[in-house]
Design a protein around this motif. Structure first.
Motif, PDB file in Angstrom:
ATOM      1  N   ASP A  94       0.836  -1.201   0.000  1.00  0.00           N
ATOM      2  CA  ASP A  94       0.000   0.000   0.000  1.00  0.00           C
ATOM      3  C   ASP A  94       0.872   1.252   0.000  1.00  0.00           C
ATOM      4  OD1 ASP A  94      -2.177  -1.628   0.122  1.00  0.00           O
ATOM      5  OD2 ASP A  94      -2.820  -1.029   2.136  1.00  0.00           O
ATOM      6  N   LYS A  95       0.396   2.281  -0.666  1.00  0.00           N
ATOM      7  CA  LYS A  95       1.087   3.572  -0.666  1.00  0.00           C
ATOM      8  C   LYS A  95       0.561   4.500   0.421  1.00  0.00           C
ATOM      9  CE  LYS A  95       2.122   3.446  -5.629  1.00  0.00           C
ATOM     10  NZ  LYS A  95       1.909   4.120  -6.942  1.00  0.00           N
ATOM     11  N   LYS A  96      -0.586   4.166   0.970  1.00  0.00           N
ATOM     12  CA  LYS A  96      -1.172   5.016   2.003  1.00  0.00           C
ATOM     13  C   LYS A  96      -1.941   4.147   2.991  1.00  0.00           C
ATOM     14  CE  LYS A  96      -5.102   5.966  -1.062  1.00  0.00           C
ATOM     15  NZ  LYS A  96      -5.872   7.017  -1.771  1.00  0.00           N
ATOM     16  N   ALA A 129       0.664   1.126   5.026  1.00  0.00           N
ATOM     17  CA  ALA A 129       1.514   1.643   3.954  1.00  0.00           C
ATOM     18  C   ALA A 129       2.936   1.111   4.109  1.00  0.00           C
ATOM     19  CB  ALA A 129       1.522   3.164   3.978  1.00  0.00           C
TER      20      ALA A 129
END
Length: 389
Positions: free
Chosen positions: A200-202, A206
């Motif tokens: 995940d980027k956020k 994340a």
């Protein structure tokens, strides 16, 4: 997946395969009664191929495009889409199963039991519907072999259903006197599963990697103890160029445009698995979801599989009785096998036999299509049959 009503009543989750008429060059491409040639694993040698008469006459087949990606009931390419942060399948997966760092597709396989599967009833139903040949999924891009595989421990006998699904399909097809086909899609797992290397980027997780790089050492005390996830995911390699672009895979389907090339060991394993499949279940038809043949041009394993199937057919029947399907073929390659046009058809009269394949909904079961009555209508199916056959 517990809902089976539509499968029994309307062939849900199945693809129709339509073999076209051939309008030209019939004498040139007719199958001889006895074939005394031996095929070598080269395009030049495979160009001796002649389409067997039985396939010319068959015209219509039904394909059970069914495997573990049907279990979540969320549509095609689920085992890839569940690792695409923010996608519909990712959101659904997190809600239904949990985060893909903790519950990956390997764990979905463990949920899939195929407990209501009745191949004899289903294949009998397909024959009543008019099928003249039957195709079963041997594996998909998710890389689970749906047969008693000697070269892939991640298979439906060891895990999930714990059944030899291909053996059941083959027995049912033989009972109905339908030629058996197998579809093989696993060559692309190498590139296709690269989404499982992401994180995940956020959000709260994340940067926490998904499970695509897990190894056997991480399985201690878990249900998959003793199994190496890398034999399923095949992700012990760097990502391809532009891999974070979800659509770039389509431009790399032919193993070019910056794809990270598969290793010889990966290619050899694909070959061993496919030969094992052919020799165990004796299909007359083999469908490859590949540009030309699997892993071409980075490897010749697809050519070797094709030569093996053709030579095996001649030895068994005294003539060439087998059919291989490939996609996006050049003029030379169309002489070597039957051109398959997925979900489409030619816009001209073709000199050689070809096949189109399509499905009533999505390639893998999507409950929403059933709930919203979005399957192809009988009218649309009939129009396709008229156009193609």
């Amino acid at each position: 997946m517990k809902r089976r009503t539509l499968i029994k009543g309307g062939l849900a989750g199945l693809a129709a395969l339509y073999a076209s008429r051939t309008f030209a060059h019939l004498p040139l491409h007719a199958s001889s009664a006895v074939h005394d040639k031996t095929f070598l694993p080269t395009w030049e040698s495979l160009a001796q191929y002649r389409v067997p008469e039985w396939f010319r006459d068959a015209k219509f087949g039904i394909w059970a495009h069914w495997g573990p990606q049907c279990q979540p009931e969320r549509g095609d390419w689920y085992a890839r889409g569940m690792y695409q942060e923010g996608s519909d399948q990712y959101q659904y997966h997190c809600e239904k199963y949990g985060h893909p760092s903790k519950f990956g597709f390997k764990d979905v396989i463990n949920e899939w039991k195929a407990d209501h599967w009745d191949p004899e009833y289903l294949v009998g139903l397909y024959k009543k519907a008019g099928a003249r040949y039957f195709m079963a999924l041997a594996n998909h891009h998710d890389n689970l072999d749906l047969f008693d595989s000697k070269h892939q421990r991640w298979n439906s006998v060891n895990l999930g259903p714990k059944k030899d699904l291909m053996a059941g399909w083959a027995k049912a097809a033989k009972k109905q006197n339908l030629p058996l086909g197998v579809s093989v899609h696993s060559a692309h797992a190498w590139r296709w599963y690269e989404t499982a290397q992401r994180s995940d980027k956020k959000g709260a997780l994340a940067g926490v990697p998904y499970d695509g790089k897990m190894t056997a050492a991480q399985g201690d005390g878990k249900w998959w103890q003793g199994y190496d996830p890398q034999e399923l995911y095949a992700q012990n390699h760097p990502m391809s160029e532009d891999s974070l672009n979800d659509h770039s895979i389509h431009g790399q389907w032919n193993w070019g445009n910056g794809v990270y090339k598969p290793t010889k060991a990966y290619c050899d394993n694909f070959y061993d698995r496919t030969i094992d499949l052919i020799d165990k279940y004796n299909p007359e038809l083999v469908y490859f979801d590949d540009t030309a043949l699997p892993l071409w041009p980075v490897s010749d394993v697809g050519l070797r599989v094709a030569a093996h199937l053709y030579n095996k057919s001649i030895k068994k029947h005294g003539k060439l009785n087998s059919v291989i399907f490939g996609k996006i073929l050049d003029e030379q390659q169309r002489k070597c096998m039957v051109w398959d046009i997925e979900r489409g058809q030619s816009n001209t009269i073709e000199p050689l036999p070809w096949q189109t394949d399509t499905c009533l909904g999505q390639w893998h079961y999507d409950r929403r299509i059933y709930d919203n009555n979005h399957y192809k209508s009988a009218k649309m199916v009939i129009h396709t049959l008229v156009d193609v056959i």
